[in-house]
Design an enzyme around this catalytic site. Structure first.
Site, PDB file in Angstrom:
ATOM      1  N   ASN A  92     -32.086   9.073   1.176  1.00 27.61           N
ATOM      2  CA  ASN A  92     -30.771   9.027   0.522  1.00 27.61           C
ATOM      3  C   ASN A  92     -30.428   7.656  -0.047  1.00 27.61           C
ATOM      4  O   ASN A  92     -29.636   7.551  -0.977  1.00 27.61           O
ATOM      5  CB  ASN A  92     -29.683   9.549   1.465  1.00 27.61           C
ATOM      6  CG  ASN A  92     -29.444   8.653   2.648  1.00 27.61           C
ATOM      7  OD1 ASN A  92     -30.340   7.943   3.098  1.00 27.61           O
ATOM      8  ND2 ASN A  92     -28.236   8.687   3.173  1.00 27.61           N
ATOM      9  N   GLU A 100     -31.011   5.195  13.649  1.00 29.98           N
ATOM     10  CA  GLU A 100     -29.745   5.461  12.967  1.00 29.98           C
ATOM     11  C   GLU A 100     -29.863   6.878  12.420  1.00 29.98           C
ATOM     12  O   GLU A 100     -30.759   7.177  11.645  1.00 29.98           O
ATOM     13  CB  GLU A 100     -29.521   4.451  11.840  1.00 29.98           C
ATOM     14  CG  GLU A 100     -28.045   4.290  11.473  1.00 29.98           C
ATOM     15  CD  GLU A 100     -27.552   5.355  10.515  1.00 29.98           C
ATOM     16  OE1 GLU A 100     -26.853   6.297  10.959  1.00 29.98           O
ATOM     17  OE2 GLU A 100     -27.876   5.253   9.325  1.00 29.98           O
ATOM     18  N   CYS A 119     -25.050   9.031   5.193  1.00 27.18           N
ATOM     19  CA  CYS A 119     -24.740   9.104   6.640  1.00 27.18           C
ATOM     20  C   CYS A 119     -23.263   8.859   6.844  1.00 27.18           C
ATOM     21  O   CYS A 119     -22.680   9.305   7.817  1.00 27.18           O
ATOM     22  CB  CYS A 119     -25.478   8.026   7.402  1.00 27.18           C
ATOM     23  SG  CYS A 119     -27.216   8.083   7.160  1.00 27.18           S
ATOM     24  N   GLU A 148     -27.827  -2.248  12.338  1.00 30.65           N
ATOM     25  CA  GLU A 148     -28.570  -2.864  11.240  1.00 30.65           C
ATOM     26  C   GLU A 148     -27.630  -3.780  10.462  1.00 30.65           C
ATOM     27  O   GLU A 148     -26.440  -3.817  10.717  1.00 30.65           O
ATOM     28  CB  GLU A 148     -29.137  -1.766  10.331  1.00 30.65           C
ATOM     29  CG  GLU A 148     -30.074  -0.842  11.090  1.00 30.65           C
ATOM     30  CD  GLU A 148     -30.908   0.042  10.181  1.00 30.65           C
ATOM     31  OE1 GLU A 148     -30.397   1.080   9.753  1.00 30.65           O
ATOM     32  OE2 GLU A 148     -32.062  -0.329   9.902  1.00 30.65           O
TER      33      GLU A 148
HETATM   34  C1  UN1 Z   1     -26.460   5.754   4.618  1.00 33.77           C
HETATM   35  O1  UN1 Z   1     -25.897   6.710   4.130  1.00 33.77           O
HETATM   36  O2  UN1 Z   1     -27.379   5.914   5.461  1.00 33.77           O
HETATM   37  O3  UN1 Z   1     -21.741   2.445   3.529  1.00 33.77           O
HETATM   38  C2  UN1 Z   1     -26.201   4.351   4.231  1.00 33.77           C
HETATM   39  C3  UN1 Z   1     -22.373   3.120   2.703  1.00 33.77           C
HETATM   40  C4  UN1 Z   1     -23.619   2.515   2.109  1.00 33.77           C
HETATM   41  C5  UN1 Z   1     -24.786   2.752   2.991  1.00 33.77           C
HETATM   42  C6  UN1 Z   1     -24.953   4.168   3.447  1.00 33.77           C
HETATM   43  N1  UN1 Z   1     -23.416   1.093   1.904  1.00 33.77           N
HETATM   44  O4  UN1 Z   1     -22.033   4.228   2.375  1.00 33.77           O
END
Ligand code: UN1
Length: 493
Positions: free
Chosen positions: A150, A248, A282, A462
């Site tokens: 993603n 994660e 995420c 992270e």
């Molecule tokens: C993710 O979806 O694993 O905060 C990372 C955010 C992005 C990173 C997402 N800077 O949505």
């Protein structure tokens, strides 16, 4: 175009001779390139190469390592548009967001380049006279970086850059849906002057190539981002073999909107967080927890905006939402829609595959909104990773916070309110790794820790300084210059 693995500073074919295709999810007949389907022998060669490179790399002064990273960031800046366009083609996210992904990779690479001149430890007083005490960071060894599709460029940099700056060597196994962007990252580091063997890359399926890497005895730490189910497997294998594991794996993130919120802002925040990146972050907002007084008004505005989102090729500037990544994700999102209906949630918009116009040949799914959702329904508990928003109505801030915290995940949450007291209660009581006030659940910045509580991970973070704690070991050093035996805890009176 047929790409290769990268082992010992050379581009090599897999010993299997087998390959798989990377396709465009918006135009599924379009094959972008083929990449090796590697097996245990390829993984072994990559790990051996990383192990051979480790002694030299760990002794290279960290500022020198940082200079290589800095050059890599400079190359990414030069090639930003080309990388973003390739990302839209391989992963489907709209071009503006693909540029953001590349920018996040640039930010992380500059940030970690700077760490080459910091990597701070502590100097503290000793309890004994004529004795010096300090802590320094040591690298761990060979690191496995296993990354999701993603954020095809940003997330690899979250793992590779801190691992490298801390003096580790790396074997990188990118997601099978986005190998080309991973290959570009390796090419950039090679061009920036990274010595052979310090970073190795093998492509192939997670279940075989990935697992061969996880279980390889030469790998000391596995840094993994992906689904909860896969994270559990990595965790179990890692535990058996006594490896360090950093995980994660997702979220069930909520935006809380209070009666006193600026509703225009809340609508923007919800639409962006729920449907940006087609809900495939995420950090995506998949639950809206709204206070009763504004629920009807807010929901009707969100539905109106969701219906107006333009689906299609991410290359077109007018497109708001690209496709899902692959067929199995398309099926999964469709299944959750059926589950939600069968549990009694009410579908207000969306709920099916989009097939008209530009969507004819891709994995597109309509922006979907459910109301009458109760907190324990499966769509309110399980990560869907698609453009599906579940709306839960509440009467108070306390109830909203309680529902927010009551899932197996704990990555991101947000509150829209104009009452500073409510904002601070939320900051204190929302038990997620990221909390936003008057902003949506997505958009974390690289200089702060990123990760979550409960099942989102296993306690690591992270990004920011916290990333260095994953990729280094503390070494406490005591230098006694008294010239005599001084016993700690005994000779201190
Ligand atoms: C993710 O979806 O694993 O905060 C990372 C955010 C992005 C990173 C997402 N800077 O949505």
């Amino acid at each position: 175009m047929a790409y290769k693995n990268y082992v010992d500073g050379k581009w090599v074919d897999s010993v299997t001779g087998e390959s798989f295709e990377s396709r465009n999810p918006a135009e599924t007949s379009e094959v972008i390139a083929t990449v090796p389907k590697s097996d245990r022998r390829d993984v072994d060669a990559a790990v051996q190469s990383a192990a051979r490179a480790f002694p030299g790399w760990r002794k290279l002064p960290a500022p020198r390592r940082g200079e290589i990273l800095f050059r890599a960031a400079e190359i990414m800046v030069q090639r930003k548009e080309e990388l973003a366009s390739l990302m839209t083609r391989e992963m489907g996210k709209v071009i503006k967001e693909a540029r953001g992904d590349v920018q996040e990779a640039i930010d992380m690479t500059y940030y970690m380049a700077g760490e080459g001149r910091r990597l701070f430890g502590q100097t503290v007083p000793s309890e004994l006279p004529n004795k010096f005490a300090m802590s320094v960071r040591d690298p761990i060894g060979v690191i496995a970086a296993i990354t999701p599709w993603n954020f095809p460029l940003a997330i690899p940099t979250w793992k590779v850059m801190p691992a490298l700056i801390a003096g580790n060597t790396v074997v990188f196994k990118p997601a099978s849906d986005t190998p080309i962007l991973a290959i570009k990252l390796v090419e950039i580091l090679e061009e920036a002057g990274l010595p052979g063997g310090v970073l190795n890359m093998v492509t192939g399926p997670g279940s075989s190539t990935g697992m061969a890497l996880v279980t390889h005895p030469g790998v000391q730490l596995i840094s993994f981002t992906g689904s909860r189910a896969s994270a559990n497997e990595v965790s179990i294998e890692g535990a058996h073999l006594g490896k360090r594991v950093s995980l994660e794996s997702g979220g069930k993130n909520a935006i809380i909107v209070m009666d006193d919120a600026n509703l225009d802002l809340a609508v923007d925040g919800v639409i962006w967080s729920a449907f940006g990146t087609t809900g495939q972050r995420c950090t995506a907002c998949s639950r809206l927890i709204v206070q009763r007084g504004v629920a009807d008004q807010l929901v009707s505005r969100i539905v109106e905006r969701a219906r107006a989102l333009r689906l299609g090729s991410g290359h077109l500037p007018e497109t708001d939402m690209g496709p899902l990544i692959n067929e199995s994700q398309l099926r999964r999102v469709g299944e959750y829609v059926e589950i939600a209906k069968s549990e009694g949630a009410k579908l207000l918009t969306g709920g099916q595959r989009a097939t008209g116009g530009q969507c004819a040949n891709g994995y597109f799914f309509e922006p979907t909104v459910f109301v009458d959702v109760t907190p324990r329904m499966r769509i309110a508990q399980e990560e869907i990773f698609g453009p599906v928003l579940a709306v839960i109505t509440v009467d108070s801030l306390e109830e909203a916070i309680q529902i927010n915290n009551d899932t197996q995940y704990g990555l991101s949450s947000a509150i829209f309110t104009s009452d500073v007291n409510k904002a601070y209660v939320a900051i204190r009581d929302l038990s997620t790794g990221l909390v936003y006030v008057n902003a949506g659940t997505i958009g974390a910045e690289v200089q702060l820790p990123f990760g979550g509580t409960r099942g989102t991970g296993n306690g690591h973070r992270e990004a920011g300084q916290a990333a260095l704690d994953i990729f280094s070991e503390w070494k406490s050093v005591f230098v006694d210059f008294s010239g005599k035996l001084q016993r700690a805890q005994i000779d201190n009176s």
